[in-house]
Design an enzyme around this catalytic site. Structure first.
Site, PDB file in Angstrom:
ATOM      1  N   HIS A  89       0.651  -1.257  -0.063  1.00 45.48           N
ATOM      2  CA  HIS A  89       0.122  -0.060  -0.086  1.00 45.48           C
ATOM      3  C   HIS A  89       0.747   1.299  -0.030  1.00 45.48           C
ATOM      4  O   HIS A  89       0.816   2.097  -0.773  1.00 45.48           O
ATOM      5  CB  HIS A  89      -0.863   0.025   1.054  1.00 45.48           C
ATOM      6  CG  HIS A  89      -1.737   1.238   1.464  1.00 45.48           C
ATOM      7  ND1 HIS A  89      -3.095   1.280   1.360  1.00 45.48           N
ATOM      8  CD2 HIS A  89      -1.246   2.423   1.935  1.00 45.48           C
ATOM      9  CE1 HIS A  89      -3.423   2.420   1.573  1.00 45.48           C
ATOM     10  NE2 HIS A  89      -2.489   3.242   2.113  1.00 45.48           N
ATOM     11  N   GLU A  90       1.810   1.437   0.757  1.00 44.33           N
ATOM     12  CA  GLU A  90       2.721   2.543   1.086  1.00 44.33           C
ATOM     13  C   GLU A  90       3.620   2.653  -0.380  1.00 44.33           C
ATOM     14  O   GLU A  90       3.765   3.571  -0.687  1.00 44.33           O
ATOM     15  CB  GLU A  90       3.850   2.311   2.171  1.00 44.33           C
ATOM     16  CG  GLU A  90       3.155   2.483   3.628  1.00 44.33           C
ATOM     17  CD  GLU A  90       2.302   3.401   3.730  1.00 44.33           C
ATOM     18  OE1 GLU A  90       2.540   4.434   3.077  1.00 44.33           O
ATOM     19  OE2 GLU A  90       1.027   3.280   4.491  1.00 44.33           O
ATOM     20  N   HIS A 130       1.512   4.263  -2.909  1.00 39.37           N
ATOM     21  CA  HIS A 130       1.514   5.877  -2.808  1.00 39.37           C
ATOM     22  C   HIS A 130       2.723   6.484  -3.483  1.00 39.37           C
ATOM     23  O   HIS A 130       2.744   7.588  -4.030  1.00 39.37           O
ATOM     24  CB  HIS A 130       1.607   6.000  -1.512  1.00 39.37           C
ATOM     25  CG  HIS A 130       0.276   5.944  -0.680  1.00 39.37           C
ATOM     26  ND1 HIS A 130      -0.764   6.703  -1.302  1.00 39.37           N
ATOM     27  CD2 HIS A 130      -0.319   5.571   0.495  1.00 39.37           C
ATOM     28  CE1 HIS A 130      -2.070   6.692  -0.426  1.00 39.37           C
ATOM     29  NE2 HIS A 130      -1.674   5.882   0.535  1.00 39.37           N
ATOM     30  N   GLU A 155      -6.541   6.729  -0.829  1.00 42.85           N
ATOM     31  CA  GLU A 155      -6.387   5.666  -0.081  1.00 42.85           C
ATOM     32  C   GLU A 155      -6.889   4.666  -0.809  1.00 42.85           C
ATOM     33  O   GLU A 155      -6.417   3.544  -0.756  1.00 42.85           O
ATOM     34  CB  GLU A 155      -6.869   5.946   1.277  1.00 42.85           C
ATOM     35  CG  GLU A 155      -6.247   6.898   2.225  1.00 42.85           C
ATOM     36  CD  GLU A 155      -4.787   6.300   2.222  1.00 42.85           C
ATOM     37  OE1 GLU A 155      -4.496   5.508   2.914  1.00 42.85           O
ATOM     38  OE2 GLU A 155      -3.854   7.151   1.975  1.00 42.85           O
TER      39      GLU A 155
END
Lengths: 245, 180
Positions: A128-129, A132, A166
């Site tokens: 997930h990071e 980003h 997100e």
């Protein structure tokens, strides 16, 4: 957009100051120069500043082998250069990514995250990071830290943008790991965990796996469970969205 | 009338050029992704003989398992084509686990740190191969889609862009995707 509004704001302040003091155009120019310098500086050093504010320490390979191995694998799978890795001493499980582009990115996790999540859950969060980082969300968020982190500024970044970012990062994470249950399980654990990140008590509170930006005057608790309902999609919504994949 | 025709021709030529570039770029990406996978595969091929050497002659380690590993490695090196390489490498991946399954029974287990270190390195490399294969398959998927859909298809056939094989390495060390 953020940078433009910031520059405009500073220029406006400079101009009004110039008018008040009788300098006129000079005030405008000075304001413009200062704003540009601040923006460039913010962009260049955004990640270092964000990390320093959280008291993040570099994660050494020997002590955090699993962390390093997972990130390395995900970077190979995603065709990304490896970001610098940091650890924050905090029981609350959380993670954040900063940096102006994938080549100058950093990921920080709390010791709580490393302890409380198992391998596949950790992988989901790290993916997930990394998502980003890949989509330059980190650039926007960390600019927000440096440009708007001053207590008087308050909230500038629209909530809707953060929300979408997100959810997109969640989906990208699953595309990377090919294993939705990993991230789902991690988010469930985060939801059920009542502890709160202490280190994210100032302008960086919003960087922690949660969308930007939060009023600093929130008692400095960096209470990210509260911020969930405030500036981003609630964890429950994200979990439901992932289950549908 | 002549000008309109010229305009249309120019647009078509430009479109074809852009299309061709797109196909070439997609193909190059698969090359680069494969190169990365090869780096990891080669690394594993180099590590395996080293591993076997550290426990050569040690009766506590199953010689059969080690032989199986060595022959699997040899087969993988000589395999040709992506799909065949993938199959051969899956055999290597399973063979890599075997010597470790036997070792705990060995009284000298604790002593052979170099074996343990090399074995860890081998398993980690196996993981990296899986990830690299993932990335390679992603690039192949994008490329294959490009040459099979309109308008890519129109150029692909005459210009000899062929569909590529996937790297289907059956690595069970990663959890399999759960179809909810």
């Amino acid at each position: 957009m953020l940078v433009v509004s910031f520059v405009a704001l500073v220029v406006a302040v400079g101009w009004s100051a110039g008018l008040v003091l009788g300098f006129g155009v000079v005030g405008l120019v000075v304001g413009g120069v200062l704003a540009t310098a601040a923006s460039v500086g913010a962009w260049w050093k955004s990640d270092a500043l964000a990390l320093a504010l959280c008291s993040a320490r570099p994660a050494d390979e020997a002590g955090h082998a699993r962390f390093h191995n997972l990130v390395e694998g995900l970077c190979i799978a995603g065709g990304l250069p490896e970001p610098r890795l940091y650890v924050v001493l905090d029981d609350a499980p959380n993670a954040m990514a900063t940096g102006r582009n994938p080549r100058h990115a950093a990921i920080a996790v709390t010791t709580g995250l490393l302890e409380k999540l198992n391998r596949v859950e950790l992988e989901g969060v790290l993916a997930h990071e990394l998502s980003h980082v890949k989509s330059y969300d980190t650039l926007v968020s960390t600019l927000a830290v440096t440009l708007v982190g001053v207590p008087t500024r308050g909230r500038l970044t629209p909530c809707a943008v953060s929300r979408r970012r997100e959810l997109l990062a969640d989906v990208s994470s699953v595309a990377l790991t090919r294993y939705p249950p990993g991230l789902i399980s991690a988010l469930e654990k985060l939801r059920d965990d009542a502890s709160v990140v202490r280190s994210g008590s100032r302008a960086t509170a919003h960087l922690w796996i949660e969308p930007p930006l939060h009023r600093v005057g929130f008692g400095g608790r960096g209470a990210w469970p509260d911020r969930l309902f405030d500036t981003g999609p609630p964890l429950d919504e994200r979990i439901t969205a992932l289950r549908e994949l | 009338m002549g000008w309109i025709l010229l305009g249309v021709v120019l647009v078509l030529v430009l479109g074809a050029a852009l299309l061709y570039n797109g196909l070439v770029t997609a193909h190059r990406r698969t090359d680069s992704a494969w190169a990365q996978t090869e780096v990891q595969l080669r690394r594993r091929h180099e590590l395996i003989p080293k591993l076997v050497d550290t426990v050569q002659g040690d009766a506590a380690y199953e010689s059969e398992a080690l032989e199986a590993l060595t022959s699997a490695c040899a087969a993988a090196i000589t395999a040709d084509g992506v799909a065949e390489r993938a199959r051969a490498e899956s055999v290597v991946s399973s063979a890599v686990r075997l010597p470790f399954a036997e070792a705990p029974a060995s009284p000298k287990f604790e002593a052979n740190q170099s074996f343990l270190a090399l074995h860890e390195e081998l398993l980690a490399t196996g993981g990296r191969i899986a990830y690299a294969g993932l990335f390679y398959n992603d690039t192949v998927s994008r490329y294959n889609t490009k040459i099979e859909s309109i308008p890519g298809r129109l150029l692909a056939r005459p210009l000899n862009f062929r569909a590529l094989e996937y790297f289907e390495a059956d690595d069970t060390s990663r959890p399999m995707r759960v179809d909810a």
